[in-house]
Motif scaffolding. Structure first.
Motif, PDB file in Angstrom:
ATOM      1  N   GLN A 197     147.526  -8.682 -29.008  1.00 47.38           N
ATOM      2  CA  GLN A 197     147.398  -8.353 -30.430  1.00 47.38           C
ATOM      3  C   GLN A 197     148.001  -9.431 -31.316  1.00 47.38           C
ATOM      4  O   GLN A 197     147.438  -9.796 -32.343  1.00 47.38           O
ATOM      5  CB  GLN A 197     148.070  -7.013 -30.721  1.00 47.38           C
ATOM      6  CG  GLN A 197     147.155  -5.860 -30.351  1.00 47.38           C
ATOM      7  CD  GLN A 197     147.743  -4.529 -30.711  1.00 47.38           C
ATOM      8  OE1 GLN A 197     148.911  -4.288 -30.439  1.00 47.38           O
ATOM      9  NE2 GLN A 197     146.952  -3.673 -31.313  1.00 47.38           N
ATOM     10  N   ASN A 250     145.728 -11.513 -34.002  1.00 45.14           N
ATOM     11  CA  ASN A 250     146.096 -11.615 -35.417  1.00 45.14           C
ATOM     12  C   ASN A 250     146.258 -13.061 -35.852  1.00 45.14           C
ATOM     13  O   ASN A 250     145.735 -13.485 -36.868  1.00 45.14           O
ATOM     14  CB  ASN A 250     147.426 -10.892 -35.655  1.00 45.14           C
ATOM     15  CG  ASN A 250     147.195  -9.479 -36.132  1.00 45.14           C
ATOM     16  OD1 ASN A 250     146.390  -9.255 -37.038  1.00 45.14           O
ATOM     17  ND2 ASN A 250     147.883  -8.545 -35.525  1.00 45.14           N
ATOM     18  N   MET A 265     139.170  -6.309 -35.146  1.00 45.19           N
ATOM     19  CA  MET A 265     140.372  -5.598 -34.714  1.00 45.19           C
ATOM     20  C   MET A 265     140.030  -4.190 -34.234  1.00 45.19           C
ATOM     21  O   MET A 265     140.519  -3.737 -33.214  1.00 45.19           O
ATOM     22  CB  MET A 265     141.380  -5.499 -35.875  1.00 45.19           C
ATOM     23  CG  MET A 265     142.220  -6.745 -36.109  1.00 45.19           C
ATOM     24  SD  MET A 265     142.894  -7.471 -34.613  1.00 45.19           S
ATOM     25  CE  MET A 265     144.584  -7.017 -34.685  1.00 45.19           C
ATOM     26  N   ARG A 266     139.164  -3.510 -35.011  1.00 44.97           N
ATOM     27  CA  ARG A 266     138.897  -2.097 -34.700  1.00 44.97           C
ATOM     28  C   ARG A 266     137.889  -1.924 -33.576  1.00 44.97           C
ATOM     29  O   ARG A 266     138.013  -1.008 -32.769  1.00 44.97           O
ATOM     30  CB  ARG A 266     138.353  -1.388 -35.940  1.00 44.97           C
ATOM     31  CG  ARG A 266     139.388  -1.177 -37.007  1.00 44.97           C
ATOM     32  CD  ARG A 266     138.692  -0.837 -38.292  1.00 44.97           C
ATOM     33  NE  ARG A 266     139.622  -0.619 -39.392  1.00 44.97           N
ATOM     34  CZ  ARG A 266     139.240  -0.607 -40.664  1.00 44.97           C
ATOM     35  NH1 ARG A 266     137.978  -0.809 -40.970  1.00 44.97           N
ATOM     36  NH2 ARG A 266     140.110  -0.416 -41.616  1.00 44.97           N
ATOM     37  N   VAL A 324     139.383  -5.574 -30.483  1.00 47.87           N
ATOM     38  CA  VAL A 324     140.743  -5.628 -29.954  1.00 47.87           C
ATOM     39  C   VAL A 324     141.286  -4.236 -29.624  1.00 47.87           C
ATOM     40  O   VAL A 324     141.880  -4.030 -28.565  1.00 47.87           O
ATOM     41  CB  VAL A 324     141.668  -6.368 -30.959  1.00 47.87           C
ATOM     42  CG1 VAL A 324     143.111  -6.326 -30.480  1.00 47.87           C
ATOM     43  CG2 VAL A 324     141.204  -7.802 -31.143  1.00 47.87           C
TER      44      VAL A 324
END
Lengths: 308, 268, 257
Positions: free
Chosen positions: C74, C78, C176-177, C180
């Motif tokens: 993560q 990011n 991200m949703r 990841v």
């Protein structure tokens, strides 16, 4: 004619800092009125107070006959605002920017569509209507911002530094559009630190410095009142030479202003003064005679240049 | 001060009430072209439900709840729904609000129109709550599809999700008026993660040491989790009203603080 | 002796971080530890009461290495999205860098290595806390740190290569949703892959995170399988290599055209 905008002892303070220091001015319908001054003179703060987005700290301000503190929303409904930094909605397309802005003014959708078509034509962005805002050039963004400011058919258009950061071609195009608006009867209120812009666009202007108004009038009157007819610019090879020449030049003309890279000699007969300077052997690397401008008015009144 | 209050108070009589809806309209327009971003917001709680609720749920089995045994996925789903309501509302009123006012200058342009600072703030909160209502409805339907909703009280799940959103929108907006730069938003993260993990979301209060239990009973998301869980499982009690009142007061106080400060923030 | 260009790129990032340490403490150190406490201890208590052990391990032992590697992923994701786009779009720091003798290819390598260094830092802190909680039964456990770092590189390199091609950050929350987060939740982090529906298992086994988690779990629990572990390492190295190769091209195209 009743003034559109009237300020008496108008003041803006941010904490202990006084941005606008008790200024008076009157703007009449149909004129193009300018605030000329360097960065930090208090022009943008004045514009924000006129635009009813910044509370007045002191004095009185009437816009369209109303009080910004009490009637902000009604006043804003009749203004168009082009801010110094483009604040287009980057999450929306060109077209949607105009549509939603019209909605903020509570205009019917069909009417907004009609006006948006016209305005895109006016600012020559019709072929970019479905584009996002981000990829537009600086000049296009500024034109779109102007189109957006016109969506409510405002009586007064406020323009804060309208051509800062644009290339010369984009500037001239913008000036030409603004000139057409003026012909259509829209009152233009603008700030600028470019004297050529002030001379091109403004019927009347005030020169601001450090929160105060130092002079007021038409561009021509201001030059006639505060400057001489002509200016001789003397450039020197090295700063030391310029420094050494200053006292000599001062004996040849009543008013000499040294700036960073040259001496400005104020005179009513430029050629005669230029000849005198050459004859005296001051040793200038170049001698240029030109007409006096608003830049000179500012320099004479404040001892500084607009760009500083 | 008086000048600022004046500009917020006196608005033209016509259309003043519709003005906050223009903000909603703007946000709908913005998402029309980025619908996939909007859609992706729905996945987060569903993925947690599949992984923790169903995956880890197999390792956990059934839990005692209010005298009955409930399936772990049934226990965790309402908690996830409550957390999602908090998350969305907080993100909208903190990060998203801050970016729009500080970096994209979206509000500067809007405030040059008849819309005022109050309209902008109200509009953004209304939008956050509408978005929350849409997401929680979708999640509730997912729960129904998985057979996790035994009670008709679940009809109140979405209104309570909006109440949770309201509480955190108030807190978020009030907090944002104190933020100086985006670095300050680390505190939002600092609040979000522990609330998400430790509001009896994933395991019951009985798993905590006694001292911590008392602390958790006082935290805001816990109120929402208790409410949603009771509604989904149909374990209604009068004490639930206390939890609902907590959230309502929190939202009201937050919005009151925000309303006092937001004019100065957006129009210096 | 002169400093290698790649190290100079990393130095710039270190200077930025020195100003923003608080955010790093919260999001990359504290948040994973909170997850460890909630899942390992809180949820672990429920697992213990019901099934006892997971794949022969206590739930805390099972989930700790998973969370450690997933957190490194993560962090890497990011850092390979917003700051990379910022470097070419909002702040244009990469444009400033490429105007010096440093090349576009060196920027991508330097930047990714910097992310890996951060992942090592965060993983080390996580490891120490996990060990104090008794979640690292084996002395081989230290090897979980390089496993997490490698996994961070496997995500950072290709993602950075992709991010640099973008014009808006709209797609990042979607990544991200939809990318990841599913990996975080379904790569054997919280429950064994064997619990997934059989059709999904091969898919999950393709996740670089799963390879990282397997390596780390093998290390902390002292159950190393040399053959399988070599495969895991090779897969992760392949991701890093492919990311660098792609990134060299995308960074050069964005920065020097």
């Amino acid at each position: 004619m009743d003034p559109l905008i009237e300020a008496r002892a108008l003041t803006k303070r941010f904490g202990g800092f006084v941005a606008v220091d008790g200024i008076d001015f009157v703007i009449r319908p149909g004129e193009a009125f300018g605030f000329l001054g360097p960065n930090g003179a208090g022009k943008s703060s004045t514009m924000r107070m006129i635009g009813c987005v910044s509370p007045v700290s002191g004095g009185t301000l009437r816009v369209l006959g109303m009080d910004p503190a009490a009637d902000g929303a009604q006043i804003r409904a009749r203004l168009g605002v082009v801010p110094q930094e483009d604040n287009l909605d980057t999450e929306l397309t060109v077209w949607d920017n105009l549509m939603i802005y019209g909605r903020y003014f509570d205009l019917p959708r069909a009417e907004i569509r009609r006006r948006a078509e016209e305005l895109l034509e006016f600012v020559q962005l019709t072929d970019r209507r479905d584009s996002r805002v981000d990829p537009l050039s600086g000049g296009m963004k500024r034109r779109l911002t102007i189109a957006r400011a016109l969506i409510n058919e405002p009586e007064v258009l406020l323009l804060d530094e309208p051509t800062t950061g644009l290339d010369p071609q984009a500037r001239h195009m913008l000036w030409e559009r603004l000139y057409r608006l003026k012909q259509d009867g829209v009152t233009l209120v603008l700030t600028t630190h470019y004297m050529d812009e002030a001379e091109q666009l403004c019927d009347r202007l005030v020169i601001m410095d450090a929160g105060r108004i130092v002079a007021e009038g038409s561009p021509r009157d201001l030059v006639a009142t505060h400057a001489t007819r002509e200016v001789v610019e003397l450039r020197f090879g090295r700063a030391a030479e310029q420094h050494a020449a200053l006292a000599r030049v001062r004996t040849l003309a009543p008013r000499v202003e040294p700036v960073a890279d040259r001496l400005l000699v104020y005179t009513d007969d430029g050629d005669a003064t230029a000849a005198a300077v050459t004859a005296d052997g001051v040793g200038a690397a170049s001698v240029l005679v030109r007409r006096a401008s608003l830049e000179d008015v500012f320099l004479i009144l404040t001892g500084r240049t607009l760009e500083e | 001060m008086s000048a600022r209050m004046g500009s917020m108070r006196v608005l033209p009589p016509l259309g003043a009430r519709q003005r906050p809806w223009r903000m909603v309209e703007r946000n709908v327009l913005a998402y029309r072209r980025t619908w996939y971003v909007f859609l992706s917001g729905f996945f987060e709680p569903v993925l947690f439900l599949l992984s923790i609720g169903i995956g880890v749920g197999k390792l956990v089995g059934k839990l005692p709840f209010d005298g009955h045994l409930v399936d772990y996925k049934q226990f965790v789903a309402p908690g996830l729904l409550a957390s999602a309501a908090m998350n969305g509302s907080l993100l909208d009123t903190t990060f998203n609000f801050f970016v729009k006012y500080k970096y994209s200058h979206t509000y500067d342009a809007i405030l040059a129109t008849p819309l005022g600072t109050g309209d902008v703030a109200t509009g953004e909160v209304v939008w956050a709550l509408m978005r929350g209502a849409i997401y929680s409805t979708a999640f509730l339907l997912t729960m129904v599809a998985f057979g996790l909703v035994p009670s008709w009280w679940a009809l109140l799940v979405v209104p309570v999700a909006v109440l949770i959103g309201f509480a955190f929108a108030g807190a978020g907006l009030a907090g944002t008026t104190f933020m100086r730069s985006w670095v300050d938003f680390d505190y939002v993260t600092l609040a979000l993660v522990p609330l998400f993990l430790f509001s009896a979301t994933f395991f019951p209060l009985s798993q905590y040491p006694a001292g911590l239990q008392a602390v958790i009973r006082l935290t805001p998301l816990y109120q929402g989790v208790v409410l949603e869980r009771a509604l989904v499982l149909g374990h209604m009690q009068w004490t639930l009203l206390v939890h609902a009142a907590y959230l309502a007061v929190m939202g009201a106080v937050g919005l009151r603080v925000a309303a006092r400060r937001i004019g100065r923030l957006l129009q210096p | 002796m002169s400093t290698p260009p790649v190290v100079r790129v990393m130095e710039r990032e270190a200077r930025v971080l020195a100003r923003l340490w608080r955010g790093m403490v919260f999001s990359t150190l504290l948040s994973p530890l909170l997850f460890l406490a909630a899942m390992g201890l809180g949820l672990g208590g429920l697992v213990k009461a019901h099934t006892g052990r997971v794949a022969g391990l206590t739930y805390l032992d099972f989930v700790a290495p998973g969370l450690m590697v997933a957190s490194a992923m993560q962090l890497a994701a990011n850092e390979a999205m917003w700051p990379v786009l910022g470097g070419v779009k909002w702040m244009k720091t990469f444009h400033a860098t490429v105007a010096t003798p440093i090349t576009a290819g060196e920027i991508v390598v330097g930047y990714v290595l910097w992310v890996v260094v951060r992942a090592i830092g965060a993983s080390t802190v996580f490891f120490v806390v996990a060990a104090l909680l008794g979640a690292v039964p084996s002395a081989w456990g230290v090897l979980a740190i390089p496993a997490a770092a490698l996994c961070a590189g496997a995500f950072a390199a290709p993602l950075a290569a992709y991010s640099v091609t973008l014009d808006t950050d709209l797609v990042f929350p979607v990544i991200m949703r939809v990318g990841v987060l599913p990996l975080f939740l379904f790569s054997g982090t919280f429950f064994p892959l064997s619990q997934l529906p059989s059709g999904l298992r091969p898919l999950a086994a393709m996740s670089p995170l799963w390879h990282g988690v397997e390596l780390a779990r093998g290390a902390t629990t002292g159950t190393l399988h040399i053959g399988a572990d070599i495969v895991h390492v090779l897969v992760l190295l392949a991701c890093v290599g492919a990311g660098f190769a792609w990134g060299r091209r995308t960074f050069a195209r964005r920065l020097t055209s």
